[in-house]
Design a protein around this motif. Structure first.
Motif, PDB file in Angstrom:
ATOM      1  N   GLY A  47       1.680   5.009  -6.434  1.00  0.00           N
ATOM      2  CA  GLY A  47       2.177   6.082  -5.590  1.00  0.00           C
ATOM      3  C   GLY A  47       1.363   6.349  -4.338  1.00  0.00           C
ATOM      4  N   LYS A  48       0.289   5.607  -4.139  1.00  0.00           N
ATOM      5  CA  LYS A  48      -0.552   5.805  -2.959  1.00  0.00           C
ATOM      6  C   LYS A  48      -0.333   4.658  -1.983  1.00  0.00           C
ATOM      7  N   ILE A  49      -0.055   5.015  -0.740  1.00  0.00           N
ATOM      8  CA  ILE A  49       0.173   4.007   0.295  1.00  0.00           C
ATOM      9  C   ILE A  49      -1.158   3.644   0.944  1.00  0.00           C
ATOM     10  N   THR A  50      -1.374   2.355   1.089  1.00  0.00           N
ATOM     11  CA  THR A  50      -2.598   1.835   1.688  1.00  0.00           C
ATOM     12  C   THR A  50      -2.239   0.787   2.723  1.00  0.00           C
ATOM     13  N   ARG A  51      -2.930   0.820   3.849  1.00  0.00           N
ATOM     14  CA  ARG A  51      -2.737  -0.222   4.878  1.00  0.00           C
ATOM     15  C   ARG A  51      -3.765  -1.315   4.630  1.00  0.00           C
ATOM     16  N   VAL A  52      -3.262  -2.544   4.562  1.00  0.00           N
ATOM     17  CA  VAL A  52      -4.117  -3.696   4.303  1.00  0.00           C
ATOM     18  C   VAL A  52      -3.887  -4.715   5.408  1.00  0.00           C
ATOM     19  N   ILE A  53      -4.951  -5.328   5.872  1.00  0.00           N
ATOM     20  CA  ILE A  53      -4.857  -6.354   6.904  1.00  0.00           C
ATOM     21  C   ILE A  53      -4.758  -7.715   6.220  1.00  0.00           C
TER      22      ILE A  53
END
Length: 102
Positions: free
Chosen positions: A12-18
């Motif tokens: 449920g947690k949004i994370t930005r990943v490169i």
């Protein structure tokens, strides 16, 4: 190498990943698989503490990785043995063929 930011969702947690350009879908698929594993593990174990859940999931995945690695080593050894046997069979057939022609 060009990089791209991708948003993934885990528990449920949004994370930005490169990640490298062209690998976005692979990253999303991996994140979805990981998220599903975490949800299934949480239901199965009733563990609600996210840190504990992540540790258990990581240990399970490392164990799966090591089991696959052992299986691959075993499969490689078996394939090598089969190739040796095949090579011996071919050499024997060629030898018999050359003797019968003489």
């Amino acid at each position: 190498m060009t990089m791209q930011a991708v948003e993934i969702q885990i528990l449920g947690k949004i994370t930005r990943v490169i990640c490298p350009v062209g690998q976005e879908q692979s990253l999303v698929n991996a994140a979805n698989d990981f998220d599903q594993r975490l949800h299934e593990l949480s239901k199965r174990t009733k563990v609600m503490n996210i840190e504990q859940l992540l540790i258990i999931a990581a240990l399970n995945m490392c164990n799966e990785f090591h089991e696959e690695k052992k299986k691959n080593i075993s499969d490689t050894r078996e394939m090598e043995q089969r190739l040796i046997l095949l090579q011996q069979t071919i050499e024997e057939a060629l030898l018999k063929h050359s003797v019968s022609k003489a």
